[in-house]
Structures are given as structure tokens and as C-alpha cells.
Design a protein around this motif. Structure first.
Motif, mmCIF file in Angstrom:
data_model
loop_
_atom_site.group_PDB
_atom_site.id
_atom_site.type_symbol
_atom_site.label_atom_id
_atom_site.label_comp_id
_atom_site.label_asym_id
_atom_site.label_seq_id
_atom_site.Cartn_x
_atom_site.Cartn_y
_atom_site.Cartn_z
ATOM 1 N N VAL A 62 0.867 -1.167 0.000
ATOM 2 C CA VAL A 62 0.000 0.000 0.000
ATOM 3 C C VAL A 62 0.912 1.228 0.000
ATOM 4 O O VAL A 62 2.011 1.202 0.547
ATOM 5 C CB VAL A 62 -0.946 0.032 1.219
ATOM 6 C CG1 VAL A 62 -1.922 -1.127 1.156
ATOM 7 C CG2 VAL A 62 -0.154 0.005 2.525
ATOM 8 N N GLU A 63 0.440 2.300 -0.623
ATOM 9 C CA GLU A 63 1.248 3.505 -0.724
ATOM 10 C C GLU A 63 0.366 4.729 -0.586
ATOM 11 O O GLU A 63 -0.747 4.779 -1.147
ATOM 12 C CB GLU A 63 1.994 3.547 -2.060
ATOM 13 C CG GLU A 63 2.884 4.773 -2.232
ATOM 14 C CD GLU A 63 3.647 4.749 -3.537
ATOM 15 O OE1 GLU A 63 4.479 3.834 -3.713
ATOM 16 O OE2 GLU A 63 3.406 5.636 -4.377
ATOM 17 N N ALA A 64 0.833 5.725 0.150
ATOM 18 C CA ALA A 64 0.137 6.996 0.318
ATOM 19 C C ALA A 64 1.091 8.118 -0.054
ATOM 20 O O ALA A 64 2.268 8.100 0.320
ATOM 21 C CB ALA A 64 -0.346 7.167 1.755
ATOM 22 N N GLU A 65 0.590 9.094 -0.800
ATOM 23 C CA GLU A 65 1.426 10.195 -1.263
ATOM 24 C C GLU A 65 0.686 11.514 -1.125
ATOM 25 O O GLU A 65 -0.532 11.591 -1.339
ATOM 26 C CB GLU A 65 1.822 9.988 -2.729
ATOM 27 C CG GLU A 65 2.672 11.118 -3.299
ATOM 28 C CD GLU A 65 3.081 10.877 -4.742
ATOM 29 O OE1 GLU A 65 3.935 11.632 -5.243
ATOM 30 O OE2 GLU A 65 2.545 9.932 -5.363
ATOM 31 N N ILE A 66 1.408 12.565 -0.774
ATOM 32 C CA ILE A 66 0.886 13.924 -0.746
ATOM 33 C C ILE A 66 1.819 14.800 -1.557
ATOM 34 O O ILE A 66 3.043 14.652 -1.488
ATOM 35 C CB ILE A 66 0.740 14.459 0.699
ATOM 36 C CG1 ILE A 66 0.157 15.880 0.672
ATOM 37 C CG2 ILE A 66 2.063 14.409 1.451
ATOM 38 C CD1 ILE A 66 -0.213 16.400 2.047
ATOM 39 N N SER B 191 -2.350 23.783 -6.140
ATOM 40 C CA SER B 191 -3.176 22.671 -5.670
ATOM 41 C C SER B 191 -2.393 21.785 -4.728
ATOM 42 O O SER B 191 -1.165 21.817 -4.679
ATOM 43 C CB SER B 191 -3.681 21.840 -6.858
ATOM 44 O OG SER B 191 -2.596 21.223 -7.523
ATOM 45 N N VAL B 192 -3.150 20.981 -3.990
ATOM 46 C CA VAL B 192 -2.600 19.949 -3.115
ATOM 47 C C VAL B 192 -3.281 18.636 -3.481
ATOM 48 O O VAL B 192 -4.507 18.575 -3.608
ATOM 49 C CB VAL B 192 -2.827 20.277 -1.632
ATOM 50 C CG1 VAL B 192 -2.355 19.117 -0.750
ATOM 51 C CG2 VAL B 192 -2.104 21.569 -1.252
ATOM 52 N N GLY B 193 -2.487 17.590 -3.670
ATOM 53 C CA GLY B 193 -3.040 16.306 -4.063
ATOM 54 C C GLY B 193 -2.744 15.213 -3.060
ATOM 55 O O GLY B 193 -1.692 15.206 -2.415
ATOM 56 N N LEU B 194 -3.688 14.305 -2.915
ATOM 57 C CA LEU B 194 -3.546 13.121 -2.070
ATOM 58 C C LEU B 194 -3.805 11.890 -2.933
ATOM 59 O O LEU B 194 -4.810 11.834 -3.663
ATOM 60 C CB LEU B 194 -4.527 13.148 -0.897
ATOM 61 C CG LEU B 194 -4.366 14.292 0.112
ATOM 62 C CD1 LEU B 194 -5.510 14.265 1.123
ATOM 63 C CD2 LEU B 194 -3.027 14.172 0.831
ATOM 64 N N THR B 195 -2.907 10.921 -2.867
ATOM 65 C CA THR B 195 -3.025 9.719 -3.689
ATOM 66 C C THR B 195 -2.815 8.488 -2.828
ATOM 67 O O THR B 195 -1.854 8.426 -2.049
ATOM 68 C CB THR B 195 -1.998 9.711 -4.826
ATOM 69 O OG1 THR B 195 -2.111 10.916 -5.585
ATOM 70 C CG2 THR B 195 -2.222 8.515 -5.750
ATOM 71 N N GLY B 196 -3.713 7.514 -2.961
ATOM 72 C CA GLY B 196 -3.569 6.227 -2.292
ATOM 73 C C GLY B 196 -3.542 5.113 -3.323
ATOM 74 O O GLY B 196 -4.322 5.140 -4.286
ATOM 75 N N ARG B 197 -2.654 4.166 -3.135
ATOM 76 C CA ARG B 197 -2.519 3.059 -4.085
ATOM 77 C C ARG B 197 -2.405 1.732 -3.334
ATOM 78 O O ARG B 197 -1.850 1.676 -2.239
ATOM 79 C CB ARG B 197 -1.266 3.212 -4.955
ATOM 80 C CG ARG B 197 -1.240 4.427 -5.853
ATOM 81 C CD ARG B 197 0.084 4.492 -6.600
ATOM 82 N NE ARG B 197 0.204 5.687 -7.410
ATOM 83 C CZ ARG B 197 -0.184 5.787 -8.669
ATOM 84 N NH1 ARG B 197 -0.713 4.723 -9.275
ATOM 85 N NH2 ARG B 197 -0.043 6.903 -9.340
ATOM 86 N N VAL B 198 -2.891 0.699 -3.968
ATOM 87 C CA VAL B 198 -2.633 -0.671 -3.542
ATOM 88 C C VAL B 198 -2.126 -1.428 -4.758
ATOM 89 O O VAL B 198 -2.546 -1.168 -5.890
ATOM 90 C CB VAL B 198 -3.894 -1.353 -2.972
ATOM 91 C CG1 VAL B 198 -4.347 -0.667 -1.705
ATOM 92 C CG2 VAL B 198 -5.020 -1.369 -4.011
#
Length: 459
Positions: free
Chosen positions: A278-282, A296-303
Motif C-alpha cells: 500500500v502507498e500513500a502520497e501527498i 493545488s494539493v493532491g492526495l493519492t492512495g494506491r494498492v
């Protein structure tokens, strides 16, 4: 054996960082090279490998429409092309503890549509000069690797103007104990944008340059079966001024931006052939131009998972969701699915098949568009007909949907090439590329064919 493995890791790291700096993808042979280290079990690469744990992406524009020429599909290289005992492989130049591998390729041919226009295309003779240099250390611990590549496309009569592109990267991996590593990476890249892109005014004389500088740091460690990766970085994108047909200049400095990002990845080794994660990125994007509220501000979640289905198939697949909050009330909050996939299949020691795909959200300058949703898929095949004759073919499909503007572009690129190695230093190259762009915008479609024959000198 250690020197072969070190060379493969070095190629993987350097090439991935260069691709991260800009959207155009040079032919990528690194991911599959791990398959050809003989007498080693098919273990998966550690999380610190940049091909798996990607650096902060400097590119925030639309890859299909922004840069010219469009990025080719990643090429695959079969075993015979990278075997250390290959009598046709360049030996490199030894300088102390480092090995330098320079090469220079000069190609001549023609381009059926240099300006990528729908009507009135005039074919031109094309001269392409390519230079490359790689660096790798021979240390027993730690590693310093680097790569640089430049390309100049010059047309007969000087119309259009010569197009310059290139990239460079330098990476230092510091091993900390047996299970941890710190990797510091710096990259730079530049490319010529495509005249006719919806991101640019429609009356430009030639495509302007876009350049990116980036610095990244990644720390990775293993705690038993748990793999932990932490990365962060900063990237700066600089847009050169553009020139209209009437000679007036357009200041594009307002599109310059700075992007920072940080991410955490956690993986668990169910088996040496299967490592889900799992990965979380800002990330944050800040433009130089005031009053546009494009920040802008981005939030990304991956599996996803790293996979190694026998020694013949390896790769990584991931999917997730991204949310981006713009300062601009008109754009508001944009979200959507994101995905990445790369699988390498080696049915025989002489043949390699690479399948790659990506779905992403990108910033855009198109009027009324809140975001650009991009999808890309590519298939590349390479086969060593002989130890000194490599054949390859690739097919790429890319689509950009400008959300809110009613504009969609689809780009198909097909290519075929060969490399005939005369000895360790000389090789004859040939490549044919077909491009087709279909757009919902009137007058934006085009078809182009490029054919080149060249001679490569390498050490």
C-alpha cells in the motif's frame, strides 16, 4: 556475476529517474534486465529500486499533447543484447573505480509531416544526432550511477527550427547495514513542445522548450518480511518563451511551477514472488503566476503488488484514487482513478515482451478544463535474430480527456527498428515510426511517418 548485477541495477536506477523528469519515455530496457542474471533465484527487487518505488514525478502536464515528439513505447532487449560475454557488447572506458560508456549515433532520413499539421504537410529530410553517456561505479558497497542523453533533430532548409531534447541523472545509493539504503537522486531534462497542442496558442512559429530539474531522496528498509519505503522530493519546471508567426514573443514564465511530494510505501512479502503493498502520497504544486489560483494539493492512495510468476514473468501492478484540491473555485476538487502496470515476459532467452500502462490526472491550460485525464498503454517486443542483430517493434495508445472542455485527443504510435552490430564499437541502426493523432478539435488531427538509417559509435 557481481559486476553484471551492478550494471543492471545501475541501468534501472538511472533510466527511471530520467523518465520521471519529463513525460517523453526513451526506450526502456532496464526493468527486464534482472531476468538475465544467471544462476540467481527469481527474487523480486527491493523497495529501494527506483523502477519499483518511483521518484517524485516532475511532469505535471499532459504527455500526449505537450511534448514533441511523442514518447515511444518502452523497448525490450533480449538476452543476447545485454549478455556480458557478448563479443559485440561495448566494453566501456575504465576511469579509476568507474566505468564510462559513451555513444554517438548519426541518422539520416525523412519526416512526412515535420510540423504535425492536418493539411498542407511538406515532407522534409531529417538529420538526427544522438549522444549518450552512462556512468557506473565498481564499489563493493554503495553505488554511484549516472546517465545523460541528448538529441538534435535538424530539418533541411531549417524549417522547422532544430528540435532539442535531452535528459541527465545522477544517483548515489548509500547502503546502511544489510537491510536499509538511502538513495539520493538528481535529474534534469528538456524537450521541445508540439506546435498545435491545445496547451499552446495556435499561431506559434516553432515549439518552445520545457525543462525540468528535480531532486529526490528515498530511504528503504526491511523489517523481516515487511518492506518500508519513505521518499520525498522537489521538482522545478521552467517554460521558455514562445514566438508567434509574426515574430512577437509570448512570456510563458507564469506556467513555471514548483512541485514537492512525499510518500510512504509498506509492503509485505507473502513469498519471494508476491509482495503486495500500500502507498500513500501527498504533493503540492505552486505556480509562479499570481492570480490564476492554479495551485493545488493532491492526495493519492494506491494498492498493488510486485509479482514474479516464475522466471519468465515479472513486474508490478497498482491502482488507486487521487484527489486534488485547487485554490481556484472554478476547478474546485478533482478526483479520479489512477493506475500503473508493467509486466515483462521472456518466453525465450532471445525474446522479450513488455506491457506497460498508466492512468493519471494532469494539470492543463485548456480553457474550461478542470483537469486532463490521461490513459496510456504500450506493448513492445524485441527479438535477437542473431547475437549481433536485434529486431524490435512497439505499439502505443494514449488518450487525453480534458474534463469540462469537451476535448479529447487520441494518439497512436507504431514503430519498428533494428540494430546490426558490426563489432563492439560500430552498429548500423534503422527505425520507422508512424504517428496518428485524432482530436475532437477541428483541424488538430495529423498523420506523420518518420524513417531513419544511422551509424552508432560506442565504447
Amino acid at each position: 556475476m557481481s559486476r553484471v548485477a551492478a550494471r543492471l541495477r545501475a541501468s534501472t536506477l538511472a533510466a527511471t529517474c530520467a523518465a520521471a523528469a519529463l513525460t517523453w519515455w526513451t526506450p526502456d530496457v532496464r526493468a527486464q534486465e534482472v531476468l538475465f542474471v544467471e544462476d540467481e533465484p527469481p527474487v523480486l527487487r527491493p523497495a529501494r529500486d527506483e523502477a519499483v518505488f518511483a521518484p517524485v514525478r516532475a511532469e505535471v502536464q499532459v504527455p500526449v499533447t505537450r511534448l514533441a515528439p511523442p514518447p515511444p513505447a518502452p523497448a525490450a532487449t533480449p538476452t543476447a543484447a545485454i549478455d556480458a560475454s557478448d563479443p559485440y557488447a561495448p566494453l566501456g572506458i575504465r576511469v579509476g573505480a568507474f566505468t564510462l560508456r559513451p555513444s554517438l549515433t548519426q541518422s539520416l532520413g525523412w519526416d512526412s509531416n515535420p510540423n504535425r499539421v492536418e493539411t498542407g504537410a511538406e515532407a522534409r529530410a531529417l538529420s538526427r544526432t544522438e549522444g549518450a553517456l552512462s556512468l557506473e561505479s565498481g564499489w563493493s558497497r554503495h553505488a554511484l550511477t549516472g546517465a545523460a542523453r541528448g538529441q538534435i533533430d535538424a530539418y533541411r532548409g531549417g524549417d522547422p527550427e532544430p528540435r532539442v531534447s535531452g535528459d541527465a541523472s545522477l544517483a548515489l545509493r548509500i547502503d546502511i547495514g544489510r537491510e536499509s539504503a538511502l538513495t539520493l537522486t538528481g535529474t534534469a531534462a528538456t524537450a521541445t513542445e508540439r506546435v498545435g497542442s491545445p496547451e499552446l496558442p495556435g499561431d506559434l512559429r516553432d515549439g518552445p522548450q520545457t525543462s525540468t530539474l528535480a531532486a529526490n531522496a528515498a530511504f528503504d528498509t526491511r523489517l523481516g518480511l515487511l518492506a518500508v519505503g519513505l521518499r520525498g522530493g522537489i521538482a522545478r519546471t521552467i517554460n521558455a518563451d514562445a514566438t508567434r508567426v509574426d515574430g512577437t514573443t509570448i512570456d510563458r514564465s507564469g506556467d513555471d511551477l514548483t512541485q514537492t511530494a512525499a510518500a510512504l510505501r509498506l509492503g509485505y512479502e507473502l513469498s519471494p514472488r508476491l509482495v503486495p503493498f500500500v502507498e500513500a502520497e501527498i504533493d503540492e504544486r505552486r505556480y509562479d503566476e499570481l492570480g490564476t489560483a492554479r495551485d493545488s494539493v493532491g492526495l493519492t492512495g494506491r494498492v498493488g503488488t510486485q509479482i514474479g510468476l516464475t522466471r519468465l514473468v515479472v513486474g508490478e501492478v497498482s491502482a488507486g484514487w487521487q484527489t486534488r484540491d485547487y485554490d481556484d473555485d472554478a476547478r474546485g476538487t478533482v478526483d479520479g482513478a489512477v493506475a500503473q502496470a508493467r509486466l515483462v515476459w521472456t518466453p525465450t532467452p532471445l525474446t522479450t515482451v513488455t506491457l506497460a500502462g498508466e492512468s493519471a490526472l494532469a494539470d492543463t491550460n485548456v480553457a474550461d478544463a478542470r483537469t486532463a485525464r490521461t490513459q496510456r498503454a504500450s506493448l513492445a517486443i524485441a527479438h535477437a535474430a542473431r547475437r549481433n542483430l536485434i529486431l524490435d517493434a512497439a505499439l502505443t495508445f494514449a488518450q487525453t480527456d480534458y474534463d469540462g472542455a469537451g476535448l479529447t485527443e487520441e494518439l497512436i504510435t507504431a514503430s519498428a527498428g533494428l540494430e546490426w552490430r558490426l563489432n563492439r564499437s560500430l552498429a548500423v541502426t534503422g527505425r520507422y515510426t508512424h504517428e496518428r493523432l485524432d482530436s475532437t478539435s477541428a483541424g488538430a488531427d495529423y498523420v506523420a511517418d518518420v524513417a531513419l538509417v544511422g551509424l552508432r559509435i560506442a565504447r
